[in-house]
Design an enzyme around this catalytic site. Structure first.
Site, PDB file in Angstrom:
ATOM      1  N   HIS A 105      -2.510   0.631  22.652  1.00 19.60           N
ATOM      2  CA  HIS A 105      -1.178   0.086  22.909  1.00 19.60           C
ATOM      3  C   HIS A 105      -1.223  -1.316  23.522  1.00 19.60           C
ATOM      4  O   HIS A 105      -0.214  -2.027  23.527  1.00 19.60           O
ATOM      5  CB  HIS A 105      -0.348   1.037  23.782  1.00 19.60           C
ATOM      6  N   ASP A 135      -5.327   6.537  21.512  1.00 21.00           N
ATOM      7  CA  ASP A 135      -4.900   5.301  22.162  1.00 21.00           C
ATOM      8  C   ASP A 135      -6.095   4.438  22.553  1.00 21.00           C
ATOM      9  O   ASP A 135      -6.176   3.924  23.667  1.00 21.00           O
ATOM     10  CB  ASP A 135      -4.036   5.605  23.390  1.00 21.00           C
ATOM     11  N   SER A 208      -3.826  -0.936  31.964  1.00 21.90           N
ATOM     12  CA  SER A 208      -4.141  -0.204  30.732  1.00 21.90           C
ATOM     13  C   SER A 208      -5.376  -0.776  30.051  1.00 21.90           C
ATOM     14  O   SER A 208      -5.489  -1.985  29.847  1.00 21.90           O
ATOM     15  CB  SER A 208      -2.964  -0.266  29.766  1.00 21.90           C
TER      16      SER A 208
END
Length: 462
Positions: A105, A135, A208
């Protein structure tokens, strides 16, 4: 009083020293690991002409001067009819020649990916491959002799261990936060193939894709998600285990895509009432609600109502444990399944297939009805179209009134396909089976709800 304080002062110092000695020191870890952590920024070019939202909202002419763009709260489109979307994230280097791991992402739909190293160099990165299911994304920069992280073993990570995150929350490069492992093997909605590590490490937007280290300075996870109601840190964050991530990375590097094991069953949790209805002494395992036609499970002889208790020797306590195990098996290899069928333990071998999409089922209201006062449910026959879509028979629940059906959670639109181990093909089967049910006990009832099969406990009254 002064004398007492003088006597207590050395004790207080001793206690403070003991507390300080028991807390971990992260300084050496951060110094050694930080050079291999990177900041990732992306740019996405989005087509956006002035003839759209800005003319409608502000009545601006086509040739609005560039200077007036700064008076609006949103980014104005460029004269070329494009605007840029930017994002920030983190990552870490896993090879000296420039392979980098991050979250999918972070780089999804990016037209440009720029990696900033610890020494402030900025390098354009190439996307080698991405896997949306886990992911994860693998990047490559053209450079040599880059610093790399040391990889740990997430399988031996224990709840309560100290862990450290390094990343760029809100763009603040190389921020260090620490906490403990709160839980392992967590399942999140729509994340069936990742057994997440839950921590209380402060993770925020920008973290992230960054690494999660153990106290030995080895990466044990990739910080991926947070649970929040405010948009910020709330003490619940999730990391992808490094063992899962490296398996994905190796496949992306070799093939550019990821192949996962597929068993071909729809499963559900075994509740206390369901465990009782199946004659189990405890609520554990993965209950097979549906076997996909022509799947590895069907070929191996798995049946609806089987309760899988172990997969390849690993205990299955929660139904969510099974997809994690199956997904990591190489397609084409054999796996051993321990299960309980009709109260008896059984072991079968199954050749794992390649994960593929399955069709969803639908239902419509057919003619022919039966109102069961004892169960508190109105059911109807299925038509030929519904039977073809389901691949089996059953009866459609049209309405539920007060009674055992309502208590069991039965809902209009459900299709009943099995009760107490007996297949329900039509209304005649339904009438016959419910007439012979044992009194005052829970029995398993298999239904199809919104295209998914599941078992619910039906309490038969006296």
């Amino acid at each position: 009083m002064t004398r007492i304080l003088k006597l207590l002062f050395p004790v207080v110092l001793l206690l403070a020293s003991a507390v300080h000695a028991s807390l971990p020191d992260f300084r050496d870890l951060v110094k050694e690991a930080s050079p291999a952590v990177v900041n990732i920024s992306t740019v996405q070019h989005v087509s956006a002409g002035l003839s759209g939202s800005y003319q409608q909202r502000y009545g601006l002419p086509e040739d609005v001067p560039e200077i007036f763009r700064h008076f609006f709260g949103e980014r104005m489109p460029s004269p070329r009819g494009e605007q840029e979307k930017t994002s920030l994230g983190s990552g870490f280097i896993v090879s000296h020649d420039g392979y980098i791991l991050t979250n999918n992402h972070v780089i999804k739909d990016a037209d440009e990916i720029v990696v900033r190293l610890n020494d402030r160099r900025e390098l354009e990165a190439k996307l080698i491959g991405a896997d949306e299911s886990s992911d994860l994304a693998l990047l490559k920069v053209e450079a040599d002799d880059l610093p790399i992280v040391a990889l740990g073993d997430s399988d031996v990570l224990e709840v309560g261990e100290w862990v450290v995150a390094i990343g760029s929350p809100f763009g603040f490069d190389y921020s260090v936060t620490a906490g403990i492992v709160s839980a392992k093997g967590r399942s999140l909605p729509n994340e069936n193939y990742v057994p997440f590590i839950q921590t209380d490490v402060a993770i925020n937007p920008g973290n992230s894709g960054g690494p999660l280290f153990n106290l030995n300075g080895k990466v044990v996870g990739i910080n991926s998600q947070i649970y929040t109601r405010s948009g910020g840190f709330m003490g619940v964050s999730f990391a992808i285990p490094i063992n899962v991530a490296m398996d994905v990375a190796d496949q992306l590097k070799e093939k550019g895509k990821v192949s996962r094991g597929w068993l071909g069953v729809v499963i559900q949790e075994v509740s206390k009432d369901l465990a009782e209805s199946f004659g189990l002494d405890k609520a554990a395992g993965a209950l097979v609600a549906q076997v996909v036609p022509d799947s590895p499970a069907e070929k191996a002889g798995l049946k609806s109502g089987d309760i899988i208790t172990r997969f390849n020797g690993e205990a299955i306590y929660l139904s969510s444990d099974l997809p994690h195990q199956v997904g990591r098996v190489k397609p084409g290899t054999s796996a051993r399944i321990d299960l309980v069928r009709n109260g008896k333990r059984k072991r079968i071998d199954v050749e794992i297939g390649v994960l593929s999409n399955t069709q969803t089922l639908a239902s419509n209201t057919p003619p022919g009805e039966f109102d069961s006062d004892s169960m508190g449910v109105l059911v109807a026959e299925l038509d030929d179209s519904q039977r073809r879509k389901l691949g089996s028979g059953g009866v459609l629940v049209k309405s539920v009134s007060d009674g055992p059906a309502a208590v069991s959670g039965l809902m209009p639109g459900d299709v009943i396909t099995m009760i107490h181990g007996e297949n329900i093909n039509d209304l005649d089967d339904f009438k016959q089976v419910i007439a012979g049910l044992p009194d005052d006990r829970n029995v398993p009832m298999r239904i199809i709800r919104r295209g998914a099969a599941l078992f619910i406990p039906l309490h038969v009254p006296k």
